[in-house]
Design a protein around this motif. Structure first.
Motif, short mmCIF file in Angstrom:
data_model
loop_
_atom_site.label_atom_id
_atom_site.label_comp_id
_atom_site.label_asym_id
_atom_site.label_seq_id
_atom_site.Cartn_x
_atom_site.Cartn_y
_atom_site.Cartn_z
N LEU A 1 21.81 7.42 10.56
CA LEU A 1 22.56 6.39 9.84
C LEU A 1 22.27 6.39 8.35
CD1 LEU A 1 22.15 3.45 12.39
CD2 LEU A 1 24.29 4.62 11.81
N GLY A 2 21.41 7.30 7.89
CA GLY A 2 21.13 7.42 6.46
C GLY A 2 20.04 6.53 5.93
N TYR A 3 19.22 5.97 6.82
CA TYR A 3 18.11 5.14 6.36
C TYR A 3 17.07 6.01 5.64
CZ TYR A 3 19.58 0.85 8.76
OH TYR A 3 20.24 -0.29 9.16
N SER A 4 16.40 5.45 4.68
CA SER A 4 15.51 6.21 3.80
C SER A 4 14.30 6.76 4.55
CB SER A 4 15.02 5.32 2.66
OG SER A 4 14.10 6.01 1.84
N THR A 5 13.88 7.95 4.17
CA THR A 5 12.67 8.55 4.74
C THR A 5 11.43 8.20 3.94
OG1 THR A 5 13.02 10.59 3.49
CG2 THR A 5 13.98 10.48 5.70
N THR A 6 11.59 7.43 2.87
CA THR A 6 10.45 7.01 2.04
C THR A 6 10.43 5.49 1.93
OG1 THR A 6 11.71 7.12 -0.03
CG2 THR A 6 10.59 9.13 0.69
N ALA A 7 9.25 4.96 1.64
CA ALA A 7 9.10 3.51 1.48
C ALA A 7 7.78 3.20 0.80
CB ALA A 7 9.16 2.80 2.84
N GLU A 8 7.72 2.03 0.16
CA GLU A 8 6.48 1.49 -0.37
C GLU A 8 5.91 0.56 0.70
OE1 GLU A 8 5.05 2.05 -3.29
OE2 GLU A 8 6.61 3.20 -4.32
N GLU A 9 4.69 0.86 1.19
CA GLU A 9 4.21 0.13 2.37
C GLU A 9 3.60 -1.22 2.06
OE1 GLU A 9 1.59 0.80 6.42
OE2 GLU A 9 1.41 2.23 4.78
N TYR A 10 2.63 -1.28 1.14
CA TYR A 10 1.85 -2.50 0.97
C TYR A 10 2.38 -3.36 -0.17
CZ TYR A 10 -1.64 -0.04 3.80
OH TYR A 10 -2.28 0.64 4.80
N GLU A 11 2.14 -4.66 -0.07
CA GLU A 11 2.41 -5.59 -1.15
C GLU A 11 1.10 -6.00 -1.83
OE1 GLU A 11 4.65 -8.76 0.94
OE2 GLU A 11 6.32 -8.17 -0.35
N ASN A 12 1.19 -6.38 -3.11
CA ASN A 12 0.03 -6.91 -3.81
C ASN A 12 -0.40 -8.23 -3.18
OD1 ASN A 12 0.60 -4.76 -5.48
ND2 ASN A 12 1.36 -6.01 -7.17
N TYR A 13 -1.68 -8.56 -3.32
CA TYR A 13 -2.15 -9.83 -2.76
C TYR A 13 -3.32 -10.35 -3.57
CZ TYR A 13 -5.90 -7.08 -0.56
OH TYR A 13 -6.98 -6.26 -0.34
N ALA A 14 -3.58 -11.67 -3.42
CA ALA A 14 -4.71 -12.33 -4.08
C ALA A 14 -5.75 -12.71 -3.03
CB ALA A 14 -4.24 -13.57 -4.83
N ASP A 15 -7.01 -12.57 -3.39
CA ASP A 15 -8.13 -12.89 -2.50
C ASP A 15 -8.98 -13.97 -3.16
OD1 ASP A 15 -10.35 -12.92 -0.82
OD2 ASP A 15 -11.24 -11.13 -1.75
N PRO A 16 -8.84 -15.24 -2.74
CA PRO A 16 -9.60 -16.33 -3.36
C PRO A 16 -10.93 -16.57 -2.63
CG PRO A 16 -7.98 -17.26 -1.88
CD PRO A 16 -7.82 -15.75 -1.79
N TYR A 17 -11.87 -17.19 -3.35
CA TYR A 17 -13.16 -17.57 -2.75
C TYR A 17 -13.68 -18.80 -3.47
CZ TYR A 17 -18.07 -17.51 -1.40
OH TYR A 17 -19.31 -17.87 -0.92
N LEU A 18 -14.23 -19.75 -2.69
CA LEU A 18 -14.92 -20.93 -3.23
C LEU A 18 -16.20 -21.14 -2.44
CD1 LEU A 18 -11.99 -23.50 -3.63
CD2 LEU A 18 -13.27 -22.41 -5.48
N GLY A 19 -17.29 -21.40 -3.14
CA GLY A 19 -18.55 -21.61 -2.45
C GLY A 19 -19.47 -22.52 -3.24
N GLY A 20 -20.37 -23.16 -2.52
CA GLY A 20 -21.37 -24.00 -3.16
C GLY A 20 -22.68 -23.93 -2.40
N LYS A 21 -23.78 -24.00 -3.13
CA LYS A 21 -25.12 -23.90 -2.53
C LYS A 21 -26.00 -25.02 -3.05
CE LYS A 21 -29.55 -22.13 -3.35
NZ LYS A 21 -30.43 -21.83 -4.47
N ALA A 22 -26.86 -25.55 -2.18
CA ALA A 22 -27.82 -26.57 -2.58
C ALA A 22 -29.16 -26.28 -1.95
CB ALA A 22 -27.34 -27.96 -2.17
N ALA A 23 -30.22 -26.45 -2.72
CA ALA A 23 -31.58 -26.31 -2.20
C ALA A 23 -32.03 -27.64 -1.62
CB ALA A 23 -32.52 -25.86 -3.31
N ILE A 24 -32.68 -27.58 -0.46
CA ILE A 24 -33.23 -28.77 0.18
C ILE A 24 -34.75 -28.58 0.22
CG2 ILE A 24 -33.22 -30.20 2.25
CD1 ILE A 24 -30.48 -29.02 2.90
N GLY A 25 -35.41 -29.17 -0.73
CA GLY A 25 -36.84 -28.93 -0.86
C GLY A 25 -37.11 -27.54 -1.40
N ASP A 26 -38.31 -27.04 -1.13
CA ASP A 26 -38.70 -25.73 -1.65
C ASP A 26 -38.41 -24.58 -0.70
OD1 ASP A 26 -39.72 -26.90 -3.97
OD2 ASP A 26 -41.69 -27.24 -3.04
#
Length: 438
Positions: free
Chosen positions: A77-102
């Motif tokens: 049917l003439g569909y393309s034999t080539t393609a771009e596979e992946y899309e760009n993406y963002a990877d977020p991260y949030l974190g917090g740390k607290a010391a409890i005593g020593d």
């Protein structure tokens, strides 16, 4: 042993450089991270975003669902034999740390450890397998460590857990829209206006896991070693909907096989609730770092991820046998992955230039997890990072990466019907991070 003058700006570049490993295997995006527990201040806040730009080109795609002479074959049917596979993406991260005593440190974090964004489109020769796939995750974690003196340094016991949500969708061509009018004419039906697409939509489930690890550090030499195991995560009810409203129900009448005709009569033209199950992998990671000269740090890590747990994820009709009818227990669609275990090895160095600026460089090798199908081949990534510390409480980091994705081929297996090749391609990434400590 000579004591080394090393600051948090240098030691922090371990995480910065490693984070630029832009294309890990399987569905991995961020993975898991407990490095905040080792922070040398009582309180930490950490926020980052990494933007990844993969560039994987598919070529020589061939629809092998039917012979090329068949009028429904996408190549004919003439569909393309080539393609771009992946899309760009963002990877977020949030974190917090607290010391409890020593002796006790605790952290909480949010990350998106797993994901996939593939969008080769509706007009390539593999569109019967996939026009678009998205997998997303949300991970809410909490971990604590207990440390005590041992020899010249401190030994640390690490434990924690996490709650995860996953979801996504998959779209594919069932019938090429170009052939639908002719199909309808054969049985006196009007098939115009149908897209010919099927869509697995609204996939969602939640589950949890745990982690256990150990660490040892000698702060005055910037020496640290950690070994952390993260458990596998079982998803028993990944529920969604198979949307076949883009396919005319009467098209089932054209199927000659009576069993398939009965199945298609049940699912064509309607929405069918479906369910599946999957187990996301456990992992074991060893991290090492040490000062090697005044203001110089060497670091490395080795990680094993049990991606061979994921072979194929089938989706069947959800509900009673009377509701599902001929679709009861039959795989209506699937995600065919056939992964092997992943190995990631990273090494690098960091250097403090002055009281405000530090830099680092890393090299990462990631073993590709694809076997008979898919395009996840081995990758090599070089990362560069810089840290700016305007005050003792604030640190800004930027990083970039450039990687090579090696070549290979993908072949039909299970419910996939497309073969294709891919050459040597490239991936790049940019990352920004803010750390506040007090």
């Amino acid at each position: 042993m000579m004591k080394l003058k090393l600051t948090p700006g240098v030691t922090g570049l371990v995480a910065l450089a490693v984070s630029t490993s832009a294309m890990a295997g399987g569905l991995e995006r961020h993975g898991y991270d407990v490095d905040l527990l080792f922070g040398n201040s009582p309180f930490y806040f950490d926020g980052s975003v990494t933007y990844v730009m993969p560039n994987r080109k598919i070529k020589n795609a061939k629809d092998e669902s039917v012979p090329e002479s068949d009028p429904t074959n996408l190549n004919s049917l003439g569909y393309s034999t080539t393609a771009e596979e992946y899309e760009n993406y963002a990877d977020p991260y949030l974190g917090g740390k607290a010391a409890i005593g020593d002796s006790i440190d605790c952290m909480v974090d949010y990350s998106e450890p797993w994901g996939a964004n593939s969008n080769p489109g509706r007009h390539w020769a593999g569109a019967k397998d996939m026009t678009e796939i998205e997998v997303f995750s949300r991970n809410y974690g909490g971990s604590c460590s207990y440390k005590f003196d041992a020899g010249p340094g401190q030994f640390r016991i690490i434990g924690g857990g996490f709650y995860q949500e996953i979801g996504g969708h998959k779209e594919a061509v069932v019938f090429a829209p170009e052939i639908l009018p002719g199909m309808g004419a054969l049985i006196g039906q009007d098939f115009s206006g149908y897209s010919g697409l099927g869509r697995l939509d609204g996939m969602k489930d939640s589950s949890g896991g745990w982690r256990l690890g150990i660490g040892y550090e000698i702060p005055e030499y910037a020496m640290r070693a950690s070994l952390v195991y993260n458990s596998r995560v079982k998803y028993d009810s990944i529920d969604g909907t198979l949307d076949m409203t883009g396919v005319p129900a009467a098209a089932a009448l054209l199927e000659l096989d009576p069993m398939k005709r009965a199945l298609y009569s049940r699912i064509f033209g309607v929405n069918t609730p479906v369910t599946g199950s999957a187990t996301l992998p456990d992992s074991l990671e060893l991290k090492l770092q040490s000062g090697i000269a005044p203001d110089w740090l060497a670091f490395g890590s080795v990680k094993w991820t049990n991606w061979s747990l994921l072979q194929t994820v089938e989706f069947t009709c959800a509900g009673s046998a009377s509701f599902c009818g001929t679709a009861d227990g039959v795989a209506l669609t699937s995600l065919d992955l056939y992964y092997r275990d992943g190995w990631t090895v990273t090494g690098g160095v960091g250097h403090k230039f002055n009281d405000e600026w530090s830099g680092g460089v890393s090299l990462t090798w990631d073993r590709g997890t694809s076997t008979v199908t898919g395009s996840q081949s081995d990758s090599w990534t070089v990362g560069l990072g810089a840290a700016y510390t305007p005050t003792e409480n604030v640190e800004l980091r930027v990083a970039g990466a450039l990687g090579v994705l090696t070549s290979g081929q993908s072949n039909p297996v299970h419910m996939t019907t497309t073969s294709y090749d891919f050459g040597t391609d490239y991936v790049s990434a940019l990352s920004g991070e803010l750390r506040v400590k007090f």
